[in-house]
Design a protein around this motif. Structure first.
Motif, PDB file in Angstrom:
ATOM      1  N   ARG A  75     -24.139  31.990 -23.755  1.00  0.00           N
ATOM      2  CA  ARG A  75     -24.651  32.373 -25.081  1.00  0.00           C
ATOM      3  C   ARG A  75     -25.764  31.418 -25.497  1.00  0.00           C
ATOM      4  O   ARG A  75     -26.762  31.817 -26.085  1.00  0.00           O
ATOM      5  N   ARG A  76     -25.589  30.150 -25.181  1.00  0.00           N
ATOM      6  CA  ARG A  76     -26.625  29.179 -25.564  1.00  0.00           C
ATOM      7  C   ARG A  76     -27.897  29.445 -24.769  1.00  0.00           C
ATOM      8  O   ARG A  76     -29.001  29.466 -25.302  1.00  0.00           O
ATOM      9  N   ARG A  77     -27.742  29.686 -23.446  1.00  0.00           N
ATOM     10  CA  ARG A  77     -28.901  29.794 -22.561  1.00  0.00           C
ATOM     11  C   ARG A  77     -29.577  31.156 -22.649  1.00  0.00           C
ATOM     12  O   ARG A  77     -30.792  31.254 -22.724  1.00  0.00           O
ATOM     13  N   LEU A  78     -28.791  32.228 -22.669  1.00  0.00           N
ATOM     14  CA  LEU A  78     -29.374  33.575 -22.606  1.00  0.00           C
ATOM     15  C   LEU A  78     -29.631  34.171 -23.984  1.00  0.00           C
ATOM     16  O   LEU A  78     -30.447  35.069 -24.129  1.00  0.00           O
ATOM     17  N   PHE A  79     -28.907  33.688 -24.993  1.00  0.00           N
ATOM     18  CA  PHE A  79     -29.013  34.312 -26.315  1.00  0.00           C
ATOM     19  C   PHE A  79     -29.435  33.323 -27.402  1.00  0.00           C
ATOM     20  O   PHE A  79     -29.281  33.604 -28.589  1.00  0.00           O
ATOM     21  N   GLY A  80     -29.904  32.162 -26.981  1.00  0.00           N
ATOM     22  CA  GLY A  80     -30.522  31.226 -27.919  1.00  0.00           C
ATOM     23  C   GLY A  80     -29.597  30.579 -28.929  1.00  0.00           C
ATOM     24  O   GLY A  80     -30.038  30.164 -29.994  1.00  0.00           O
ATOM     25  N   GLU A  81     -28.313  30.471 -28.606  1.00  0.00           N
ATOM     26  CA  GLU A  81     -27.405  29.861 -29.586  1.00  0.00           C
ATOM     27  C   GLU A  81     -27.576  28.339 -29.615  1.00  0.00           C
ATOM     28  O   GLU A  81     -27.587  27.683 -28.588  1.00  0.00           O
ATOM     29  N   THR A  82     -27.693  27.816 -30.814  1.00  0.00           N
ATOM     30  CA  THR A  82     -27.884  26.375 -31.027  1.00  0.00           C
ATOM     31  C   THR A  82     -26.581  25.772 -31.566  1.00  0.00           C
ATOM     32  O   THR A  82     -25.650  26.497 -31.921  1.00  0.00           O
ATOM     33  N   ASP A  83     -26.556  24.442 -31.656  1.00  0.00           N
ATOM     34  CA  ASP A  83     -25.387  23.786 -32.248  1.00  0.00           C
ATOM     35  C   ASP A  83     -25.170  24.251 -33.692  1.00  0.00           C
ATOM     36  O   ASP A  83     -24.033  24.369 -34.149  1.00  0.00           O
ATOM     37  N   ALA A  84     -26.264  24.517 -34.409  1.00  0.00           N
ATOM     38  CA  ALA A  84     -26.134  24.967 -35.801  1.00  0.00           C
ATOM     39  C   ALA A  84     -25.461  26.339 -35.854  1.00  0.00           C
ATOM     40  O   ALA A  84     -24.597  26.598 -36.708  1.00  0.00           O
ATOM     41  N   ILE A  85     -25.823  27.209 -34.919  1.00  0.00           N
ATOM     42  CA  ILE A  85     -25.192  28.540 -34.871  1.00  0.00           C
ATOM     43  C   ILE A  85     -23.717  28.395 -34.507  1.00  0.00           C
ATOM     44  O   ILE A  85     -22.845  29.053 -35.087  1.00  0.00           O
ATOM     45  N   VAL A  86     -23.446  27.511 -33.561  1.00  0.00           N
ATOM     46  CA  VAL A  86     -22.052  27.250 -33.176  1.00  0.00           C
ATOM     47  C   VAL A  86     -21.252  26.817 -34.411  1.00  0.00           C
ATOM     48  O   VAL A  86     -20.141  27.308 -34.663  1.00  0.00           O
ATOM     49  N   GLY A  87     -21.840  25.950 -35.217  1.00  0.00           N
ATOM     50  CA  GLY A  87     -21.166  25.476 -36.427  1.00  0.00           C
ATOM     51  C   GLY A  87     -20.861  26.615 -37.393  1.00  0.00           C
ATOM     52  O   GLY A  87     -19.771  26.687 -37.971  1.00  0.00           O
TER      53      GLY A  87
END
Ligand code: PGA
Length: 256
Positions: A98-110
């Motif tokens: 999700r981080r690599r292919l869909f641009g999820e950042t730590d902020a989105i994770v939060g």
């Protein structure tokens, strides 16, 4: 005591029918296993079917992702409350794909983490370094950043009672290249140390930290024997019910 937790992440595999067959086989095979927490993460489409098929068994269902809003004009997204109603008790957040292919950042994770907690889902938050980061001696710094930013705002009680972390070195996912037992232990001990520093000893001792990345029936025991490895998040090898049950069985405290 942290009960071992073995979770199968099916990724984008299995139709509803295939998922149903797996779940119906799994239930009887794990009915006497009460000393390992068992979780299956099917695609969204099969969550309800798998949850129904596993009702009255000791296995739980996870979603592989959620969106953080409760509802609204967000075409293609699914909320935490929706997966909960479909039968999920857990949700995987911030998987490296999700981080690599869909641009999820730590902020989105939060944000997703807060949404999961608000919906009473148990979050399985994935962290881990790329090969480049490991070779550049950045592993521990990357983990620190992902923990600090991703878990920002969590209380010590939430970390102690609900949170599950999964250490998944990106270079080990789907590559057949598993971290050595000592590489896994080193990262897990570091993560637990940070949890102790930032959330206190009780949170650090209670939080489950899973290892993920090319876990198979023939390497799970060694990983599980490491003191800070509390379970596994398994991709490819979780698609086969016999292999999955073998990994659950090999994680039982009595057999280690
Ligand atoms: P793998 O995937 O077991 O197929 O390496 C693990 C994961 O992505 O969680």
């Amino acid at each position: 005591m942290r009960l071992p937790l073995v979770a199968g992440n099916w990724k984008m595999f299995k139709t509803v029918q295939e998922a149903f067959v797996f779940a119906k086989e799994l239930g009887p095979l794990v009915k006497d296993i009460t000393d390992v927490e068992i979780v299956i993460a099917p695609p969204f489409t099969a969550i309800h079917t798998v949850a129904e098929a596993l009702r009255h068994t000791s296995a739980f269902v996870a979603a592989q992702n959620i969106y953080w809003e409760r509802e609204g004009a967000f075409t293609g997204e699914v909320s935490a409350a929706m997966v909960k109603e479909a039968g999920a008790e857990f949700v995987i957040i911030g998987h490296s794909e999700r981080r690599r292919l869909f641009g999820e950042t730590d902020a989105i994770v939060g944000r997703k983490l807060q949404a999961a907690l608000a919906a009473a889902l148990t979050p399985i938050v994935c962290i881990g370094e790329t090969l480049e980061e490991r070779e550049g001696n950045q592993t521990l710094a990357v983990l620190d950043r992902q923990i600090k930013n991703g878990l920002d705002g969590l209380t010590a009680d939430q970390v102690a009672d609900t949170l599950v972390l999964a250490y998944e070195p990106v270079w080990a996912i789907g590559t057949g290249r598993v971290a050595t037992n000592s590489q896994a232990q080193e990262a897990h001990a570091h993560i637990r140390g940070r949890l102790r520093q930032w959330f206190g000893a009780h949170a650090a001792e209670n939080c489950h930290i899973l290892y993920g990345g090319s876990v198979k029936p023939d390497n799970i025991e060694g990983l599980m024997r490491e003191p800070d490895v509390d379970g596994a998040l398994v991709g490819g090898a979780s698609l086969d019910v016999q292999a999955f049950v073998e990994m659950v069985t090999k994680s039982r405290p009595a057999t280690l």
